[in-house]
Design a protein around this motif. Sequence first.
Motif, PDB file in Angstrom:
ATOM      1  N   TRP A  51       0.827  -1.204   0.000  1.00  0.00           N
ATOM      2  CA  TRP A  51       0.000   0.000   0.000  1.00  0.00           C
ATOM      3  C   TRP A  51       0.866   1.261   0.000  1.00  0.00           C
ATOM      4  O   TRP A  51       2.024   1.237   0.400  1.00  0.00           O
ATOM      5  N   LYS A  52       0.267   2.329  -0.471  1.00  0.00           N
ATOM      6  CA  LYS A  52       0.946   3.615  -0.607  1.00  0.00           C
ATOM      7  C   LYS A  52       0.750   4.437   0.659  1.00  0.00           C
ATOM      8  O   LYS A  52      -0.385   4.727   1.048  1.00  0.00           O
ATOM      9  N   ASP A  53       1.840   4.815   1.294  1.00  0.00           N
ATOM     10  CA  ASP A  53       1.798   5.633   2.500  1.00  0.00           C
ATOM     11  C   ASP A  53       1.220   7.009   2.141  1.00  0.00           C
ATOM     12  O   ASP A  53       1.793   7.735   1.329  1.00  0.00           O
ATOM     13  N   PRO A  54       0.072   7.379   2.719  1.00  0.00           N
ATOM     14  CA  PRO A  54      -0.553   8.660   2.357  1.00  0.00           C
ATOM     15  C   PRO A  54       0.314   9.866   2.684  1.00  0.00           C
ATOM     16  O   PRO A  54       0.184  10.913   2.045  1.00  0.00           O
ATOM     17  N   LYS A  55       1.204   9.742   3.655  1.00  0.00           N
ATOM     18  CA  LYS A  55       1.998  10.890   4.098  1.00  0.00           C
ATOM     19  C   LYS A  55       3.214  11.125   3.219  1.00  0.00           C
ATOM     20  O   LYS A  55       3.460  12.245   2.754  1.00  0.00           O
TER      21      LYS A  55
END
Length: 471
Positions: free
Chosen positions: A345-349
């Motif tokens: 998953w892609k880290d939103p930060k």
Amino acid sequence: MVTQCRMDLVGDVLQSTKTRNKRCCFDHRRRQHQCTQTNTNLAEETTRGKSSNMASSSCKIPPIIPIFVCFLLLVCSVRHVHSSSSADHRQANQTLYPGEESEKLNFIRDGLKKINKPAVKTIQSPEGDLIDCVVSHQQPAFDHPRLKGQKPLDPPERPKGHNPTGTVSENFQLWSISGESCPEGTIPIRRTTEEDVWRASSVRRFGRKVRRHVRRDTSSNGHEHAVGYVTGDQYYGAKASINVWAPRVANQYEFSLSQMWVISGSFGDDLNTIEAGWQVSPELYGDNYPRFFTYWTTDAYQATGCYNLLCSGFVQTNSRIAIGAAISPTSSYSGGQFDISLLIWKDPKHGNWWLEFGPGVLVGYWPSFLFTHLQNHASMVQFGGEVVNSRPSGFHTSTQMGSGHFAGEGFGKASYFRNLQVVDWDNSLIPLSNLRVLADHPNCYDIQGGINRVWGNYFYYGGPGRNVRCP
């Protein structure tokens, strides 16, 4: 004796009395396995499960979709052509002009110095691997100009709906059987040997997939697939539990793998992919063990990316998992079933793409700057199996996909993916709403999908390769 996680599946209904048995137990006298063993009433699953939106490789879907997927799979494939051993290479090199072999050997040794970092400790694995414990900020990733002088990042925010609970063992690999582990502040890296490089089809491209021209109108490049996929939305990650087997690979020119692909780009030279799963690859590893692996590219496998930690790219943060190491245990026909759960998953930060094994065990991340299109999001996610068919002696290969048995044989016999999910724009894990399945050579390897309350979206897939319907 190793005890395994248990899950009971009866049709689409999870009985509350059996929910209490969904637990992981560990044998501390030998080793702990990250695994799942699932028991199911096959008769009830067959009669009830088929009513839950079962699909097959022969389902009717718009013609553009198979063309689109086949083209992508062609780009994602690998052509493995190599010699049988380092001895064969050396024998062939006797015909080279004086100095050429020594120049090649010097090139290999210089490359190995870049890949194999100084070890604080070395662990001998039963299958012959050497696992080096390397200080985390000295791993190959930090040779990258954008990472020099830095250290691995702290763990990111997990996707919503992902709630890992309980104690989890990372000891699912053969090298950890002895109980040895790497010290804190180091990571385990499978040591690359001269023999590994000599086996490669291209010494200069060791650890990378081989470049080749891709045609949109054919799938006859020797790579065969059985996959489930979703497209048509923006994806920020994917999750699945992947059944682990040790399929027979007919010769050293072929491989068999089961993995997830997180994909973006125009499916030309700018294709971006992130990949993780297990593979049997005699060329890459020199044996027939299933091994945990990763891959990435940002230009359709031309000049960027590599397997595992064989180039600067993936940053490993875990001290217990060796990427490229052999997985243990594996599933057996009509016996114990084991799977590994992977989440990307892609880290939103920070925008980096993280990899998690099991419930809560972070393996590491792909820095966002490695990519172009995947700096934003993925446009397709695929799950499934792939084999190379080199047509030995002019016949279809007998290299197995998954368990080596067709999807119709079901649980305990056919290989499976289960609990398929994607991560949406809000960093939430959600079920798939439009999973499609496709096998490009269904007489050799096929796929059947479905959905129920216990496994969510799932599919069975695989096959034996050469048989009476697949000459």
